[in-house]
Design an enzyme around this catalytic site. Structure first.
Site, mmCIF file in Angstrom:
data_model
loop_
_atom_site.group_PDB
_atom_site.id
_atom_site.type_symbol
_atom_site.label_atom_id
_atom_site.label_comp_id
_atom_site.label_asym_id
_atom_site.label_seq_id
_atom_site.Cartn_x
_atom_site.Cartn_y
_atom_site.Cartn_z
ATOM 1 N N ASN A 13 0.869 -1.169 0.000
ATOM 2 C CA ASN A 13 0.000 0.000 0.000
ATOM 3 C C ASN A 13 0.910 1.223 0.000
ATOM 4 O OD1 ASN A 13 -1.788 2.063 0.516
ATOM 5 N ND2 ASN A 13 -2.785 1.070 2.255
ATOM 6 N N ARG A 77 -2.486 -2.046 -3.606
ATOM 7 C CA ARG A 77 -3.686 -1.229 -3.424
ATOM 8 C C ARG A 77 -3.583 -0.034 -4.373
ATOM 9 N NH1 ARG A 77 -5.007 3.351 0.806
ATOM 10 N NH2 ARG A 77 -7.225 3.525 0.403
ATOM 11 N N HIS A 166 -12.697 3.061 -0.317
ATOM 12 C CA HIS A 166 -12.695 2.061 0.766
ATOM 13 C C HIS A 166 -13.347 0.762 0.293
ATOM 14 C CE1 HIS A 166 -12.839 5.517 3.984
ATOM 15 N NE2 HIS A 166 -11.590 5.112 3.814
ATOM 16 N N GLU A 378 -8.259 -4.926 5.183
ATOM 17 C CA GLU A 378 -8.104 -4.582 3.766
ATOM 18 C C GLU A 378 -6.960 -5.357 3.123
ATOM 19 O OE1 GLU A 378 -8.658 -0.299 5.142
ATOM 20 O OE2 GLU A 378 -9.196 -0.109 3.040
#
Ligand code: AMP
Length: 392
Positions: A13, A77, A166, A378
């Site tokens: 990420n 991500r 999200h 996540e």
């Protein structure tokens, strides 16, 4: 597609000033390593390339190097997928170019995401790399919810519509909520309230997202730590014309100096709760505004879904603030929503089975709608999606 037969996925990420990583083993979902490289550009870590090399070094020092044949994929991500990327996507040159073309829609996030992808591909060119988009889960939102009521030609020319963010969290939590109820996701309608420093709500019908509170950017919707959420767009013209503020000033105001921080000087709900305990009026008003907005979205999504089976709270505030959960849903018995005061109390101790999920119900036995606290994950969701793709 994946001939390495590895079962591990490295999740990256890459943010503007940090890179977070987790190495997961998809054979059993276990977390083998995790960490964060921060303050990129400020000290010894001069850029994202240096940061990713540090991640590679840290993993190698633990005997989990990027050269391991156990590694099946890297999952990245990516914040904005536009209208094109509605699924996890195997990365090749043209995909990188397409993500770069989306930078105007996510100027703060996509550049760092692209850099992370490029450096990871240099480090392991042979390894499948998968982009998992924050917007993808919301791509099923119907046009009447996704479009703003502005001139269609102008909107289309500039890609102006509601994308939502999200998404990996809303996908994971809506599924985990169905699991908590012992049902298949296709059988349940869930309102997911992701309340972290950024915050968003979504309405999920039978596993499919039908509305969400964030829009073209993550600025729309709920009151957040430092973002205003919904305001009259004319506030912007007013601040420009009457306040003499530039576009960049107003952008910074609404994204960085608004929300809870702008209202009371603190963006951390723990600090706000402490101040409220001391009778601090501005902290109390910030809390009340935050909760009022949340209730409006619960009501709106109840109407959108028609039948609500569950409301799930997740992320930093959602998972840890009984006060927010209780206040947001108080007095909604007429909608079949009843929070159990004991189960929702801060001191209530939950028994989590070893290796089990800490998802739990906080609704009372007579509540028609199940109210749940469902910790989000996540990274696990990104790894799961990336692994599923490379497994074919
Ligand atoms: P996230 O973005 O999901 O990491 O959430 C971060 C936010 O969660 C923080 O800014 C706090 O407002 C909130 N938070 C974290 N822990 C607690 C807690 N124990 N009680 C209330 N709020 C919390």
């Amino acid at each position: 597609m994946n001939d390495t037969r590895g079962t591990r996925v490295l999740v990256l990420n890459s943010g503007s000033s940090s890179v977070k990583y987790q190495l997961l083993d998809m054979a059993d979902g276990s977390r083998l390593s995790s960490g964060i490289v921060e303050r990129i550009g400020e000290g010894p870590v001069t850029d994202h390339s240096a940061a990713l090399k540090q991640v590679a070094d840290e993993l190698a020092a633990q005997g989990l190097g990027l050269d391991s044949p156990e590694l099946a994929a890297v999952g990245h991500r990516v914040v904005h997928g536009g209208t094109r990327f509605t699924e996890p996507t195997l990365i090749y040159d043209e995909v990188v170019e397409a993500i770069e073309k989306l930078i105007p829609l996510a100027p703060l996030h996509n550049p760092a995401n692209v850099t992370g992808i490029k450096v990871a591909r240099e480090l392991r060119p042979d390894l499948p790399q998968v982009a998992v988009f924050d917007t993808a889960f919301h791509s099923t939102i119907p046009e009447e919810a996704a479009r703003y009521a502005i001139d269609t030609a102008t909107a289309d020319e500039h890609g102006v519509r509601r994308y939502g963010f999200h998404g990996t969290s809303h996908a994971y939590v809506s599924r985990a909520t169905a699991e908590l109820l012992g049902k298949d996701p296709s059988e349940v309608n869930v309102i997911v309230l992701h309340l972290g420093n950024g915050a968003s709500a979504s309405a999920v019908r039978g596993g499919v997202c039908v509305d969400t509170s964030m829009g073209l950017t993550p600025l729309e919707g709920l009151v957040m730590g430092t973002r205003s959420g919904d305001i009259d767009p004319a506030v912007i013209f007013h601040l420009a014309r009457v306040g003499g503020m530039s576009t960049d000033d107003i952008d910074a105001l609404l994204n960085k100096r608004s929300g809870l921080l702008g209202l009371c000087g603190d963006n951390d709900m723990r600090e706000i709760a402490r101040r409220m305990g001391e009778g601090d009026e501005s902290a109390q008003l910030a809390f009340d505004i935050y909760v009022h907005r949340l209730r409006k979205y619960v009501g709106a999504y109840t109407a959108v879904l028609g039948r609500v089976d569950a409301i799930a709270f997740t992320a930093g505030v959602g998972e840890n603030s009984p006060a927010v959960r209780g206040a947001a849903l108080s007095g909604l018995g007429a909608l079949g929503i009843e929070v159990d005061a004991v189960r929702n109390s801060p001191g209530y101790r939950w028994e989590v089975p070893p290796g089990g999920s800490s998802a739990r119900l906080i609704s009372g036995p007579s509540s028609r709608v199940a109210v749940a606290v469902v910790p989000t994950d996540e990274e696990l969701e990104i790894a799961t999606q990336a692994y599923a793709l490379v497994q074919g």
